[in-house]
Design a protein around this motif. Structure first.
Motif, PDB file in Angstrom:
ATOM      1  N   GLY A   1       0.786  -1.227   0.000  1.00  9.08           N
ATOM      2  CA  GLY A   1       0.000   0.000   0.000  1.00  9.08           C
ATOM      3  C   GLY A   1       0.818   1.277   0.000  1.00  9.08           C
ATOM      4  O   GLY A   1       0.263   2.368  -0.175  1.00  9.08           O
ATOM      5  N   ALA A   2       2.128   1.182   0.225  1.00  8.98           N
ATOM      6  CA  ALA A   2       2.969   2.381   0.260  1.00  8.98           C
ATOM      7  C   ALA A   2       3.241   2.872  -1.155  1.00  8.98           C
ATOM      8  O   ALA A   2       3.472   2.084  -2.068  1.00  8.98           O
ATOM      9  CB  ALA A   2       4.280   2.090   0.976  1.00  8.98           C
ATOM     10  N   ARG A   3       3.185   4.194  -1.337  1.00  9.86           N
ATOM     11  CA  ARG A   3       3.455   4.795  -2.640  1.00  9.86           C
ATOM     12  C   ARG A   3       4.888   5.296  -2.668  1.00  9.86           C
ATOM     13  O   ARG A   3       5.370   5.892  -1.714  1.00  9.86           O
ATOM     14  CB  ARG A   3       2.488   5.943  -2.919  1.00  9.86           C
ATOM     15  N   ALA A   4       5.562   5.035  -3.795  1.00 10.15           N
ATOM     16  CA  ALA A   4       6.982   5.364  -3.896  1.00 10.15           C
ATOM     17  C   ALA A   4       7.228   6.848  -3.716  1.00 10.15           C
ATOM     18  O   ALA A   4       8.150   7.253  -2.987  1.00 10.15           O
ATOM     19  CB  ALA A   4       7.534   4.885  -5.234  1.00 10.15           C
ATOM     20  N   ASP A   5       6.430   7.706  -4.367  1.00  4.78           N
ATOM     21  CA  ASP A   5       6.674   9.148  -4.267  1.00  4.78           C
ATOM     22  C   ASP A   5       6.476   9.649  -2.846  1.00  4.78           C
ATOM     23  O   ASP A   5       7.211  10.514  -2.359  1.00  4.78           O
ATOM     24  CB  ASP A   5       5.786   9.900  -5.264  1.00  4.78           C
ATOM     25  N   ALA A   6       5.478   9.092  -2.136  1.00  8.49           N
ATOM     26  CA  ALA A   6       5.243   9.524  -0.756  1.00  8.49           C
ATOM     27  C   ALA A   6       6.389   9.081   0.152  1.00  8.49           C
ATOM     28  O   ALA A   6       6.832   9.836   1.027  1.00  8.49           O
ATOM     29  CB  ALA A   6       3.912   8.955  -0.257  1.00  8.49           C
ATOM     30  N   VAL A   7       6.884   7.860  -0.056  1.00  5.17           N
ATOM     31  CA  VAL A   7       7.998   7.375   0.764  1.00  5.17           C
ATOM     32  C   VAL A   7       9.244   8.219   0.533  1.00  5.17           C
ATOM     33  O   VAL A   7       9.942   8.605   1.487  1.00  5.17           O
ATOM     34  CB  VAL A   7       8.270   5.893   0.469  1.00  5.17           C
TER      35      VAL A   7
END
Length: 854
Positions: A218-224
């Motif tokens: 569920g983690a988004r690359a840009d947000a991480v």
């Protein structure tokens, strides 16, 4: 009716097998060469990409430093983020290991990994321990973290079979590594060990090459990435971009090689045109009879096109088989490297593609159909009643044809100025094709103009008059017969000029970038991981016979995640006598704007095309590669552009003093040694070797004289263009094959003419002389036209195709001796071919042919 037409076509192909075989062979060779080049390139690229993918694994993201190494303290920060499920550290170090048989050292890559997490993103790098020997302690599982245990892939195990340990080069923390097991990664020799042990072994404690990230569900690359707030010198990449970079690295070379291979197929289309045009002319009464019996113009057109398609289909099928065999042989004997140096050491299996085979099969058929279109149109326009009486159809209007030829040449010139498409000079290739087609379409005009000037000078010589007047009156036939020679010779001339220009430019470039007599470089592979010790460099400068030492550092810098890395070169930039800054600049350098934070850099021509780094602009992407407080606020000013034929995807030169000031890093890769006048080069080498032994660096450096570097560079250059020599030879051979087929068809159709000449008193030798003179006239015209067209095409290749493909420019060089020798060889071969073809028609059969008309 269809059965009758099929029988008509098959009988024609059957009763004249040699002439039709020439067209089949031309298509076969063209398809075979193009398909073989495609298979070799596709197999090498697939094997290389699969190996890179296996080694890099399938993480969601890769973190790398834009320049230099990552600080391993970043690993803890990244692993602690809740959006990151796994953070796998990797350290890469190229090594050169002594071969077991004492031969050439083995180039291998050492990878340091964390065995506890590497199986997630990169399962092929998971170490698998060998079984413990009988009676052993059974503690092999702890070898995963042992400082001397290493795991080999299949290629490394093959090279070091039956060995228990690997001796290491001097300068590393251990003298040898113990072979503890294997990894399943494919590709070149690979050694895997614990990352902490690898850091200690290579004396790179605190450094990492990359960190592979597997994100939490569920983690988004840009947000991480936004939450991690990575330093500017860290770049995040998708794993598939590694494959894209591999493909982009060799794409221009692969495309250009494929286009060159299609040269033979292009020439084959002209040979099909030549064969079918003469066949249609010979069978005009038969087509006329079929027309009178009710065969329509469209049906006659389809009949000739069916013959050309049949020739193309047969030639293409044979070409696919031959191309497959050639590719398999080349991959087995030469590996996947066709000379460009992009896939060294890769020996891939043949990867045969049915779709690619179908595409090249259709290309061969299409080339044959294009070659047969104009003869088919001539058959369709024929007036059957007039042709049946021997009057035939009027020749097409010369003015309209010459207008079309001029239009094609003008369009070719316009397309030559068009920009590339996705980095490929597609418009330039179309421009080359239009130049050739337009030039060949204008051949009758050139033939008439030249022979009209020659005719008055030979009026008193009977045999030359017969030869020249026939070529003059039948200029269309002469143009058809020589079209294949013109096309092949033009392309051969263009390639000869292009290669000569490139080689001359590379030679001058080597003179400019190799000012010293002797060079010392760090051994062990590419990248920026092997360096010469600073105290050793200082000691070399004090060696007897050394006047001056210039240092060089080559560092890869990732400016764009989707493109191959740019090379940052740091070297002294003091002006050299007769050479501004010691670089082969294009134009004059610009003064640096006022301001203490402005650092001048000099970019290669590729940087201008790929990154828009024009002189007088700033290079902000480069600033992101420098971390540390001393680099804060620094801007890099593009002060000039230089020619760099060694790095296709861009390089930037910076003064060594500026680099050390911004990074504090004084390490170097290479030394350029300027010797005192009269110094013995070999004596200096021995003194430096003795000095290296004192510092334990004798296995970590290589010597090369300027002569050795020049010879090696030019040998690599010649190997890279060796394929073009074979392609030129095949194209010329196909063109001469067309001349042989054309003359054979004509002399057989002119038996009555030769019989009449024999009745008028000409001997057999004189008749053969007439045929040979016709061959001389036609091939001489073809050679002149091919030379002129080739020079025009060479302008496009040198000034458009090369800059758009490889992002460098060169000066045009015309090797007149080689060009004239090439033209002379074609003229001699064409004349001899015509004389041999006339042998069959100058005997008694010719006399009988005249009696048949009485």
């Amino acid at each position: 009716m269809r059965a009758l037409l099929s029988t008509f076509s098959l009988q024609e192909l059957r009763h004249h097998p040699w002439r039709n075989a020439s067209a089949v062979v031309a298509v076969m060779l063209g398809v075979a060469l193009a398909f073989a080049v495609h298979l070799i390139n596709a197999s090498a690229l697939a094997e290389f990409s699969s190996a890179v993918s296996a080694v890099n694994g399938e993480p969601d993201l890769e973190l790398r430093a834009r320049q230099g190494a990552l600080d391993d303290r970043l690993l803890a920060q990244v692993a602690a983020h809740p959006g990151v499920a796994l953070a796998s550290p990797v350290l890469e170090q190229p090594l050169r290991l002594a071969a077991p048989d004492g031969g050439t050292p083995v180039a291998a890559k050492l990878l340091g990994v964390d065995a506890l997490v590497v199986a997630g993103p990169s399962p092929a790098l998971m170490p698998v321990a060998d079984e413990a020997p009988a009676g052993g302690s059974g503690t092999r599982r702890f070898d995963l973290f042992a400082p001397d245990a290493v795991y080999l892939n299949a290629a490394a195990r093959q090279r070091f079979a039956n060995q228990q340990a690997l001796p290491l080069p001097a300068g590393l923390a251990l003298p040898a590594l113990r072979i503890a097991g294997r990894v399943n990664a494919p590709g070149a020799p690979l050694l895997v060990m614990d990352v902490a042990a690898a850091q200690a072994l290579t004396q790179r404690v605190g450094e990492l090459s990359r960190v592979d990230l597997r994100l939490a569900p569920g983690a988004r690359a840009d947000a991480v990435l936004a939450a991690l707030q990575l330093p500017p010198n860290v770049i995040a990449q998708r794993p598939e971009q590694a494959g894209e970079r591999v493909s982009n690295l060799s794409r221009a070379y692969r495309v250009n090689l494929t286009v060159l291979a299609l040269v033979a197929l292009f020439t084959g289309a002209f040979l099909v045109y030549s064969v079918l045009a003469l066949s249609v002319a010979r069978r005009q009464p038969q087509f006329a009879l079929l027309g009178v019996l009710g065969l329509s113009a469209n049906e006659r057109l389809r009949l000739v096109l069916a013959e050309s398609a049949l020739l193309g289909l047969l030639g293409s099928a044979l070409g696919i088989a031959l191309g497959t065999a050639l590719a398999a042989l080349a991959l087995r004997l030469l590996g996947g490297d066709l000379g460009g140096g992009y896939f060294p050491g890769v020996a891939p299996p043949l990867r045969w593609s049915p779709l690619a085979a179908l595409v090249y099969l259709l290309l061969g058929v299409a080339a044959a159909l294009v070659g047969g279109w104009w003869p088919a149109r001539a058959t369709a326009r024929m007036a059957p009643a007039l042709a049946l009486t021997g009057l035939g159809a009027p020749a097409p209007g010369g003015a309209r044809r010459h207008t079309l030829a001029l239009g094609l040449v003008v369009l070719a010139g316009a397309l030559a100025w068009a920009p590339p498409v996705a980095g490929i000079p597609l418009a330039a290739y179309v421009s080359v094709g239009l130049l050739l087609v337009g030039g060949i379409a204008a051949l009758p005009l050139a033939v008439g103009a030249l022979l009209d000037r020659i005719a008055p000078h030979i009026a008193r010589h009977a045999l030359p008059v017969l030869a020249v007047e026939r070529a003059r009156r039948l200029r269309e036939t002469a143009a058809v017969a020589t079209s294949g020679v013109v096309a092949s010779l033009a392309l051969s001339v263009a390639l000869t000029v292009m290669v000569a220009s490139f080689r001359d430019s590379v030679t001058q470039w080597l003179d400019a970038v190799l000012p010293a007599q002797l060079y010392v470089r760090s051994a062990g592979g590419g990248g920026d991981t092997n360096h010469l010790q600073p105290d050793f460099v200082a000691a070399v400068a004090r060696v007897e016979g050394v006047a001056r030492v210039d240092t060089l550092r080559a560092t890869p810098v990732q400016l764009d995640a989707a493109r191959p890395a740019v090379t940052l070169l740091t070297r002294p930039l003091e002006a050299a006598p007769g050479r501004a800054l010691g670089l082969p600049l294009v134009g004059n350098p610009l003064p640096v704007p006022d301001g203490a934070q402005a650092v001048p850099v000099y970019v290669s021509e590729a940087m201008v095309d790929l990154y828009g780094a024009h002189p007088g602009t700033w290079l902000p992407d480069l600033a992101q590669a420098f971390a540390g407080p001393q680099a804060r606020g620094v801007r890099f000013f593009v002060a000039g552009v230089w020619r760099d034929y060694a790095r296709q995807h861009g390089s930037v030169v910076m003064g060594r003093a500026d680099f050390v000031r911004l990074t504090g890093d004084t390490r170097v890769n290479d030394l350029a040694l300027h010797l005192q006048e009269g110094t013995d080069e070999n004596a200096v080498r021995e003194r430096i070797r003795a000095l290296a032994a004192q510092y334990g660096a004798e296995d970590r450096m290589e010597f090369a004289s300027v002569g050795q570097i020049r010879a090696t560079s030019l040998r690599i250059f010649d190997r890279s263009f060796a394929v073009t020599v074979w392609l030129q030879a095949v194209a010329i051979g196909i063109g001469l094959f067309g001349v042989a087929a054309s003359f054979s068809a004509q002399v057989l159709a002119r038996r009555r003419e030769f019989g009449l000449l024999a009745h008028l008193g000409l001997t057999r030798g004189q008749i053969l002389g007439v045929v040979a003179l016709e061959g001389l006239a036609w091939t001489l015209l073809g050679a002149l036209a091919g030379l002129a067209l080739g020079l025009a095409v060479s302008l496009v290749l040198v000034h458009v195709v090369n800059p758009q493909s490889f992002h460098w420019t060169m000066d045009l060089v015309l090797p007149w001796a080689r060009l004239l020798a090439l033209c002379a060889a074609v003229v001699v071969a064409g004349t001899l071919t015509a004389w041999l073809a006339g042998q069959a028609a100058a005997g008694r059969d010719a006399v009988r042919a005249v009696k048949e008309d009485w």
